[in-house]
Write an enzyme that holds these catalytic residues in place. Structure first.
Site, PDB file in Angstrom:
ATOM      1  N   LYS A 119       0.814  -1.215   0.000  1.00 50.13           N
ATOM      2  CA  LYS A 119       0.000   0.000   0.000  1.00 50.13           C
ATOM      3  C   LYS A 119       0.852   1.271   0.000  1.00 50.13           C
ATOM      4  O   LYS A 119       0.454   2.287  -0.574  1.00 50.13           O
ATOM      5  CB  LYS A 119      -0.968  -0.013   1.180  1.00 50.13           C
ATOM      6  CG  LYS A 119      -2.105  -1.032   1.019  1.00 50.13           C
ATOM      7  CD  LYS A 119      -3.188  -0.810   2.053  1.00 50.13           C
ATOM      8  CE  LYS A 119      -3.998  -2.053   2.323  1.00 50.13           C
ATOM      9  NZ  LYS A 119      -5.036  -2.345   1.355  1.00 50.13           N
ATOM     10  N   GLU A 203      -2.841   7.929   7.395  1.00 52.89           N
ATOM     11  CA  GLU A 203      -3.506   8.861   6.478  1.00 52.89           C
ATOM     12  C   GLU A 203      -4.762   9.380   7.135  1.00 52.89           C
ATOM     13  O   GLU A 203      -5.211   8.875   8.164  1.00 52.89           O
ATOM     14  CB  GLU A 203      -3.795   8.193   5.118  1.00 52.89           C
ATOM     15  CG  GLU A 203      -4.741   7.019   5.173  1.00 52.89           C
ATOM     16  CD  GLU A 203      -4.903   6.305   3.815  1.00 52.89           C
ATOM     17  OE1 GLU A 203      -4.014   6.382   2.936  1.00 52.89           O
ATOM     18  OE2 GLU A 203      -5.949   5.656   3.646  1.00 52.89           O
ATOM     19  N   GLU A 278      -9.426   0.886  -6.268  1.00 52.90           N
ATOM     20  CA  GLU A 278     -10.400   1.241  -5.234  1.00 52.90           C
ATOM     21  C   GLU A 278     -10.196   2.688  -4.781  1.00 52.90           C
ATOM     22  O   GLU A 278      -9.062   3.119  -4.554  1.00 52.90           O
ATOM     23  CB  GLU A 278     -10.260   0.306  -4.027  1.00 52.90           C
ATOM     24  CG  GLU A 278     -10.534  -1.150  -4.359  1.00 52.90           C
ATOM     25  CD  GLU A 278     -10.602  -2.053  -3.137  1.00 52.90           C
ATOM     26  OE1 GLU A 278     -11.342  -3.052  -3.183  1.00 52.90           O
ATOM     27  OE2 GLU A 278      -9.915  -1.765  -2.124  1.00 52.90           O
ATOM     28  N   GLU A 291      -6.360   1.551  -2.997  1.00 56.52           N
ATOM     29  CA  GLU A 291      -5.436   0.488  -3.370  1.00 56.52           C
ATOM     30  C   GLU A 291      -5.868  -0.055  -4.724  1.00 56.52           C
ATOM     31  O   GLU A 291      -6.974   0.203  -5.179  1.00 56.52           O
ATOM     32  CB  GLU A 291      -5.448  -0.645  -2.332  1.00 56.52           C
ATOM     33  CG  GLU A 291      -6.791  -1.360  -2.225  1.00 56.52           C
ATOM     34  CD  GLU A 291      -6.695  -2.710  -1.516  1.00 56.52           C
ATOM     35  OE1 GLU A 291      -5.590  -3.270  -1.410  1.00 56.52           O
ATOM     36  OE2 GLU A 291      -7.753  -3.219  -1.093  1.00 56.52           O
ATOM     37  N   ASN A 293      -6.329  -3.728  -6.629  1.00 56.66           N
ATOM     38  CA  ASN A 293      -6.322  -5.185  -6.509  1.00 56.66           C
ATOM     39  C   ASN A 293      -6.018  -5.768  -7.885  1.00 56.66           C
ATOM     40  O   ASN A 293      -6.764  -5.554  -8.838  1.00 56.66           O
ATOM     41  CB  ASN A 293      -7.657  -5.688  -5.969  1.00 56.66           C
ATOM     42  CG  ASN A 293      -7.848  -5.286  -4.506  1.00 56.66           C
ATOM     43  OD1 ASN A 293      -6.881  -5.269  -3.738  1.00 56.66           O
ATOM     44  ND2 ASN A 293      -9.047  -4.946  -4.128  1.00 56.66           N
ATOM     45  N   PHE A 351     -22.248 -12.546  13.879  1.00 53.82           N
ATOM     46  CA  PHE A 351     -21.748 -13.029  12.590  1.00 53.82           C
ATOM     47  C   PHE A 351     -20.657 -14.083  12.712  1.00 53.82           C
ATOM     48  O   PHE A 351     -19.757 -14.176  11.884  1.00 53.82           O
ATOM     49  CB  PHE A 351     -21.279 -11.864  11.711  1.00 53.82           C
ATOM     50  CG  PHE A 351     -22.369 -10.880  11.425  1.00 53.82           C
ATOM     51  CD1 PHE A 351     -23.198 -11.060  10.334  1.00 53.82           C
ATOM     52  CD2 PHE A 351     -22.595  -9.790  12.255  1.00 53.82           C
ATOM     53  CE1 PHE A 351     -24.237 -10.171  10.073  1.00 53.82           C
ATOM     54  CE2 PHE A 351     -23.620  -8.887  12.014  1.00 53.82           C
ATOM     55  CZ  PHE A 351     -24.441  -9.080  10.916  1.00 53.82           C
TER      56      PHE A 351
END
Ligand code: ADP
Ligand code: ADP
Ligand code: MG
Length: 667
Positions: A119, A203, A278, A291, A293, A351
């Site tokens: 990244k 950031e 993205e 980023e 992918n 979940f």
């Protein structure tokens, strides 16, 4: 036309392996599956022309074994490999091993994979390519103190992110300067453990943002296109849950400038194949690179639905050296598409992944507007070894509203039993007013479900659900009457009285039959329509004058379990004359077993990981039960103290046998 490959090895499993196999078949290319021990009987093995066992059930012993995959290639003579996503798809070592073996990697070049996998590096490269990036500090942080002083300059909230991160791991938000030190330390620890690389950068945290990404496609001859955007703002723990294309937020100008920046970035790394850039987009439509992918993305089907392109086919053509057959102006944006990720997880228990066998599995029918990408079928095992995704459910409509209606209908039709699943949660999200009006942001789930999700709180439609149970009972009663007197046709009564008993209250139900039409009166409410249901079937189709609705039906003894609009209710329906006697019957009080850990299935108790007196945390492993050669890990559902351990390793357990008991005080 270039000669495409004769045989492609698919270095993946599950739904994506099946999906790749289908595109290969359409192109007349033979396929080779690889599989682990746990996957020997799986759908992807069956769909491929050949299959090679590559090792044990754990990914590290099979799907991640470059050496064994190379052997499988040698053994089968495959000329190319499609890596899918996850596993080795973004591993430049794998791409380079394939190149050395003279086999084509269906994906971008190693340089692009390596740069974009980091990244920090990719953000620097994006900046130099003129792509807008999130304000922050360009380099890895030396210390927590440095993070704190940079946070002061950038302004809180800030985000601490692992450079090697992925799948939402290694990320912490610091809302105030006081959170920065802790955020840095935990992001660094998580990065070290998950990726073996502890570089962390900082950031600005963009508030109430949307996640909007651009699909790019490039060939090896310098042609690079963007295939519109996908919005993936519905996330849980930074992981996508529902995606759509296009985004309800973008206008033509923003779409074009995001598309052009994504293309500029792809060109800067000599990108070829399909890839995704993205972006995070703030409330003012300012967008920032997150980023890239360098692979096919989980949510690629929504792009396929609106552009009409098959991305796997395009990747194969590019890998074989073909030139893209279309130009930017040919890229369609036709209608609207949604994808729901259907997971084996229990939305009511935070979940938690749910493993087990799919005792019943009936997906909605595929059509021009419904697509189900899955790697399972009835009887398949959802094991603890892999991602617990059951399927990707994709719909299309002329408009966003149409695509939502199609998705709601598809979810109503999706029958899954044997494991817990998130369909009630997905249904609730689709029904949310803010979702319907396109008011999305990455905090949507946390904002609207601050205390988690409870399927009991889903409103559903209780009257409709009760009417359905009553009609099922009537249809069954009528059939029984007819069958019992086969010799003489029996006139069926046009009116029947039933009753439902709930919480010590009896409610009268009157059903009137007029041909195929049944009218149920429940107090003042009347529901009338054609009830398409046959005894034994798990779906009921109600056609009223203005709608057609699917409900799910499951029978357990006297009780009808009806699933309606994401809500499950159980109804005990009695003939009217018996109902009058019900108040005289003793009520069965179910014992409270919530302080006990019970074996979910018959099996062998492999080990118990706690002792009497131990304090346990929610999610902690309590015991392991082996059944049908699979290990099932039983974890604590909540914090508590172990009172007594009632079974020991080596015991053979019945279903619901007590393994251990918790202190009541903790309940
Ligand atoms: P992102 O990396 O932006 O979250 P995705 O949502 O497409 O992109 O995927 C999430 C991560 O989890 C990726 O690293 C992907 O490769 C991996 N992943 C997702 N689903 C699966 C799956 N069914 N099998 C293996 N890996 C998966
Ligand atoms: P991963 O590789 O894990 O997919 P990403 O950088 O793509 O990591 O980020 C995943 C998600 O985290 C994004 O979709 C977004 O929801 C959130 N996120 C990442 N960076 C920021 C940021 N600077 N501000 C706000 N949210 C962010
Ligand atoms: Mg991401």
């Amino acid at each position: 036309m270039t000669q495409l490959f004769d045989k492609i090895l698919i270095a993946n499993r599950g739904e994506i392996a099946c999906r790749i196999a289908r595109s290969c078949r359409a192109l007349g290319i033979k396929t080779v599956a690889i599989y682990s021990e746990a996957d020997a009987n799986s759908l992807h093995v069956e769909l491929c022309d050949e299959a090679v066992a590559v090792g044990g059930s754990a990914s590290s012993e099979s799907y991640l074994r470059i050496d064994r995959i190379l052997d499988a290639i040698k053994q089968t003579g495959a000329q190319a490999v499609h890596p899918g996503f996850g596993f080795l798809s973004e591993n430049s070592e794998f791409a380079s091993a394939l190149e050395d073996a003279g086999v084509t990697f269906i994906g971008p070049g190693q340089h692009a994979i390596a740069v974009m996998g980091d990244k920090i590096e990719s953000k620097k490269l994006a900046q130099s390519a003129g792509v807008s990036t999130v304000p922050g500090h360009p380099d890895a942080l030396d210390s927590a103190e440095q993070a704190r002083s940079l946070a002061q300059t950038i302004g809180c909230p800030v985000m601490l992110k692992a450079s090697a991160g992925g799948g939402g791991k290694g990320m912490r938000i610091a809302w105030t300067l006081d959170d920065v030190i802790e955020g840095f330390n935990s992001a660094q620890n998580e990065a070290r453990n998950a990726f073996g690389d502890d570089r962390v950068f900082i950031e600005k945290y963009i508030e109430q943002p949307r996640h909007i990404e651009i699909q790019v496609l490039a060939d090896k001859h310098g042609n690079t296109l963007y295939l519109q955007e996908r919005e993936c703002s519905i996330q849980r723990r930074h992981q996508k849950v529902i995606e759509e294309a296009p985004s309800p937020f973008l206008d033509e100008t923003t779409r074009r400038s995001m598309g052009e920046q994504a293309v500029a970035l792809a060109r800067a790394v000599d990108y070829h194949s399909a890839g995704t850039v993205e972006f995070i987009v703030d409330v003012n439509k300012d967008f920032y690179f997150l980023e890239m992918n360098t692979r096919l993305q989980v949510e690629h089907p929504v792009t396929e639905m609106i552009t009409g392109l098959d991305l796997v086919e395009q990747m194969i053509r590019v890998a074989a050296g073909e030139t893209l057959a279309m130009r930017q102006e040919d890229i369609a944006l036709n209608g609207w598409s949604f994808e729901c990720r259907v997971y084996a997880e229990d939305p009511d228990r935070n979940f938690m992944p749910s493993t087990g066998r799919l005792s019943h599995y009936l997906p909605p029918d595929a059509s021009d507007t419904v697509r189900v990408d899955t790697g399972v079928r009835a009887g398949s095992e959802i094991s603890m070894f892999y991602d617990p995704m059951i399927a990707k459910l994709v719909t299309w409509g002329e408009t966003r509203a149409d695509a939502i209606v199609a998705m709601r209908d598809a979810l109503d039709n999706y029958v899954i039993r044997g494991v817990q699943h998130n369909i009630p949660f997905l249904t609730a999200l689709l029904d949310h007013d803010d979702f319907k009006s396109g008011e999305l942001h990455t905090g949507f789930i946390d904002t609207h479900y601050p205390d988690g999700f409870s399927s009991g709180a889903v409103p559903g439609n209780p009257t409709l659900s009760l009417a359905a149970a009553c009609c099922c009972q009537l249809i069954e009663d009528d059939l029984n009457t007819q069958f019992n007197n086969r010799m003489v046709p029996v006139p069926l009564p046009s009116t029947r009285d039933y009753a439902v008993r709930q919480d010590d209250e009896t409610t009268a139900l009157r059903v009137t039959r007029d041909g195929d039409r049944l009218t149920v009166a429940i107090g003042d409410e009347v529901i009338s329509g054609e009830w398409g249901w046959q005894p034994g079937s798990s779906r009921l189709q109600l056609t009223t004058d203005d709608a057609c609705t699917t409900l799910q039906v499951w029978r357990e003894g006297r009780r009808w379990q009806i699933t309606c609009a994401g809500r499950v209710d159980n109804w005990a329906i009695y003939p009217g004359h018996i109902a009058a006697l019900l108040p005289h019957m003793p009520t069965l009080i179910e014992p409270d077993m919530s302080d006990y850990l019970l074996s979910p299935m018959p099996g062998l108790l492999v080990r118990v990981e706690v002792d009497a007196g131990d304090q346990v945390k929610a999610g902690q492993v309590l015991a392991v039960v082996e059944a049908m050669k699979m290990e099932n890990v039983l974890v604590a559902e909540r914090d508590g103290t172990v009172k007594e351990v009632a079974a020991k390793a080596g015991d053979s357990l019945d279903v619901d046998q007590v393994i251990l008991q918790f202190d009541e005080a903790d309940a």
